[in-house]
Design a protein around this motif. Structure first.
Motif, short mmCIF file in Angstrom:
data_model
loop_
_atom_site.label_atom_id
_atom_site.label_comp_id
_atom_site.label_asym_id
_atom_site.label_seq_id
_atom_site.Cartn_x
_atom_site.Cartn_y
_atom_site.Cartn_z
N PRO A 25 0.95 -1.57 0.05
CA PRO A 25 -0.12 0.11 0.21
C PRO A 25 1.04 0.98 0.38
CG PRO A 25 -0.95 -2.03 1.56
CD PRO A 25 0.39 -2.12 1.18
N SER A 26 0.32 1.75 -0.46
CA SER A 26 0.78 3.72 -1.02
C SER A 26 0.60 4.89 -0.26
CB SER A 26 1.26 3.46 -2.17
OG SER A 26 0.69 3.85 -2.70
N CYS A 27 -0.92 5.16 0.12
CA CYS A 27 -1.61 6.02 0.74
C CYS A 27 -2.93 4.98 1.57
CB CYS A 27 -2.02 6.11 -0.22
SG CYS A 27 -3.13 7.72 -0.48
N GLY A 28 -2.29 5.51 2.77
CA GLY A 28 -3.25 4.55 3.74
C GLY A 28 -3.26 2.78 3.51
N GLY A 76 -3.57 20.60 -4.97
CA GLY A 76 -4.30 20.99 -3.38
C GLY A 76 -5.71 20.31 -3.02
N ARG A 77 -6.57 20.08 -4.58
CA ARG A 77 -8.18 19.60 -4.35
C ARG A 77 -7.70 17.98 -3.94
NH1 ARG A 77 -9.36 23.99 -7.04
NH2 ARG A 77 -9.44 22.49 -9.21
N LEU A 78 -6.60 17.68 -5.20
CA LEU A 78 -5.83 16.32 -4.85
C LEU A 78 -5.81 15.86 -3.23
CD1 LEU A 78 -6.47 13.08 -6.13
CD2 LEU A 78 -4.17 13.96 -7.40
N ARG A 79 -5.53 16.04 -2.87
CA ARG A 79 -4.50 16.39 -1.45
C ARG A 79 -5.11 16.03 -0.32
NH1 ARG A 79 1.39 19.27 -0.52
NH2 ARG A 79 2.46 17.32 -1.57
N SER A 80 -6.17 17.09 -0.50
CA SER A 80 -7.29 17.61 0.67
C SER A 80 -8.30 16.90 0.75
CB SER A 80 -7.69 18.90 1.02
OG SER A 80 -8.49 19.24 -0.20
N GLN A 81 -8.43 16.48 -0.79
CA GLN A 81 -10.49 16.12 -1.11
C GLN A 81 -9.97 14.09 -1.45
OE1 GLN A 81 -12.87 17.85 -3.44
NE2 GLN A 81 -12.89 19.94 -2.61
N VAL A 82 -9.15 14.19 -1.42
CA VAL A 82 -8.49 12.60 -2.02
C VAL A 82 -7.83 11.81 -1.03
CG1 VAL A 82 -8.38 10.70 -4.37
CG2 VAL A 82 -9.94 12.61 -4.17
N LEU A 83 -6.30 12.02 -0.98
CA LEU A 83 -5.24 11.58 -0.46
C LEU A 83 -5.20 11.90 0.75
CD1 LEU A 83 -2.66 13.05 -2.05
CD2 LEU A 83 -3.64 10.64 -3.38
N ASP A 84 -5.87 12.65 1.62
CA ASP A 84 -6.20 12.93 2.73
C ASP A 84 -6.73 11.89 3.63
OD1 ASP A 84 -3.64 14.40 2.81
OD2 ASP A 84 -5.12 16.20 3.08
N PRO A 85 -8.28 11.75 2.70
CA PRO A 85 -9.02 10.15 3.20
C PRO A 85 -8.36 9.48 3.34
CG PRO A 85 -9.99 12.71 2.24
CD PRO A 85 -8.25 12.71 1.92
N LEU A 86 -8.04 9.32 2.42
CA LEU A 86 -7.23 7.60 2.14
C LEU A 86 -6.71 7.31 3.10
CD1 LEU A 86 -7.76 8.18 -2.20
CD2 LEU A 86 -9.51 6.64 -0.54
N ALA A 87 -5.64 8.03 3.12
CA ALA A 87 -4.14 7.76 4.05
C ALA A 87 -4.79 7.34 4.99
CB ALA A 87 -3.20 8.66 4.00
N ALA A 88 -5.32 8.12 5.65
CA ALA A 88 -6.49 7.70 6.81
C ALA A 88 -7.19 6.27 7.11
CB ALA A 88 -7.00 9.01 7.21
N GLY A 89 -7.50 6.61 5.85
CA GLY A 89 -8.47 4.50 5.76
C GLY A 89 -10.02 5.43 5.57
N ARG A 90 -9.99 6.48 4.54
CA ARG A 90 -11.05 6.65 5.00
C ARG A 90 -12.28 7.00 3.66
NH1 ARG A 90 -9.43 11.04 8.62
NH2 ARG A 90 -10.24 12.93 6.45
N GLU A 91 -13.20 6.73 3.48
CA GLU A 91 -14.13 6.70 2.33
C GLU A 91 -14.03 8.42 1.60
OE1 GLU A 91 -18.02 6.09 0.06
OE2 GLU A 91 -18.70 7.89 1.83
N ALA A 92 -13.17 8.67 0.35
CA ALA A 92 -13.05 10.61 0.28
C ALA A 92 -14.69 10.43 -0.54
CB ALA A 92 -11.96 10.65 -0.99
N VAL A 93 -14.80 11.96 -0.67
CA VAL A 93 -15.57 12.97 -0.63
C VAL A 93 -15.17 14.20 -1.71
CG1 VAL A 93 -17.95 14.18 -0.89
CG2 VAL A 93 -16.72 12.24 0.45
N TYR A 94 -15.14 14.14 -3.13
CA TYR A 94 -14.74 14.74 -3.31
C TYR A 94 -15.38 15.97 -4.85
CZ TYR A 94 -14.44 11.66 -7.83
OH TYR A 94 -14.76 10.94 -8.35
N ASP A 95 -15.56 17.04 -4.67
CA ASP A 95 -16.42 17.61 -5.63
C ASP A 95 -15.23 17.42 -7.13
OD1 ASP A 95 -17.04 18.80 -3.47
OD2 ASP A 95 -15.64 20.84 -3.63
N VAL A 96 -16.84 17.43 -8.25
CA VAL A 96 -16.46 17.06 -9.36
C VAL A 96 -16.96 18.36 -10.26
CG1 VAL A 96 -17.62 16.14 -11.37
CG2 VAL A 96 -17.47 14.98 -9.22
N TYR A 97 -16.07 19.00 -10.77
CA TYR A 97 -16.36 20.23 -12.02
C TYR A 97 -17.35 19.96 -13.08
CZ TYR A 97 -14.67 24.60 -14.85
OH TYR A 97 -14.54 25.87 -15.01
#
Length: 202
Positions: A25-28, A76-97
């Protein structure tokens, strides 16, 4: 737009899927695998086929995070909305353009699956490589890829493509992805050849 499913994965993709499942594993708890390459190089189709070979693993499209004003300014959006939650083992919720409305109009979720694919131009950038279990590069020259993209999108988006090509050249000149790819994905008719990438020589 066609809604038919992509062709079934061949032996090469099946073998790659087994290899990716075996990575650390590379991100959580997630093995984050990037599919990078020039716009129009076939990243979306390949990622869909690889996701199928992986048993339906989730795919994040960077087109959902980029905007007209920030073609490559989505780190920044990828980090805060996707990478950080995944690294913590949580579901990521991200805004869609929404590229038609020119605004973020929706949200999507991304589970911390064993393997998560991220496809889009510039995903192999320096700031994100430490989070990747593997970086794959679509091995199609820029001119050929861009010509494919222009044919796909038609003359109505010609001005967008003019600006995109300038932005992509500038991005990869400053922060190239291909030299760090562990595997090159070479389109071969309706299949792919998988070739060790430049990272193997490092």
């Amino acid at each position: 737009m066609s809604t038919s499913p992509p062709p079934a994965a061949g032996p090469a993709l099946a073998a790659l899927a087994r290899e990716l499942h075996g990575l650390a594993p590379s991100c959580g708890p997630v093995r984050l695998v990037a599919v990078d390459g020039h716009a129009g190089s076939g990243k979306t189709t390949f990622a869909d086929r690889l996701a199928g070979a992986l048993g339906g693993t989730p795919v994040l499209r960077l087109d959902d995070l980029a905007t007209h004003r920030e073609l490559f300014g989505w780190t920044g959006r990828l980090r805060s909305q996707v990478l950080d939650p995944l690294a913590a083992g949580r579901e990521a919720v991200y805004d869609v353009y929404d590229w038609q409305a020119r605004a973020f109009t929706g949200r999507r979720t991304l589970p911390p699956a064993p393997v998560v694919l991220v496809e889009g131009v510039g995903e192999g950038r320096q700031l994100l490589r430490p989070h990747l279990a593997r970086l794959l590069w679509m091995e199609l020259p820029a001119a050929a890829a861009w010509a494919r993209g222009r044919r796909r999108d038609g003359p109505a988006l010609a001005r967008f493509w003019d600006g995109w090509e300038r932005a992509e050249r500038a991005h990869f000149s400053a922060d190239p992805s291909r030299p760090y790819a562990g595997l090159l994905v070479v389109p071969d008719g309706d299949a792919y050849r998988l070739v060790p990438g430049p990272a193997h020589a490092r």
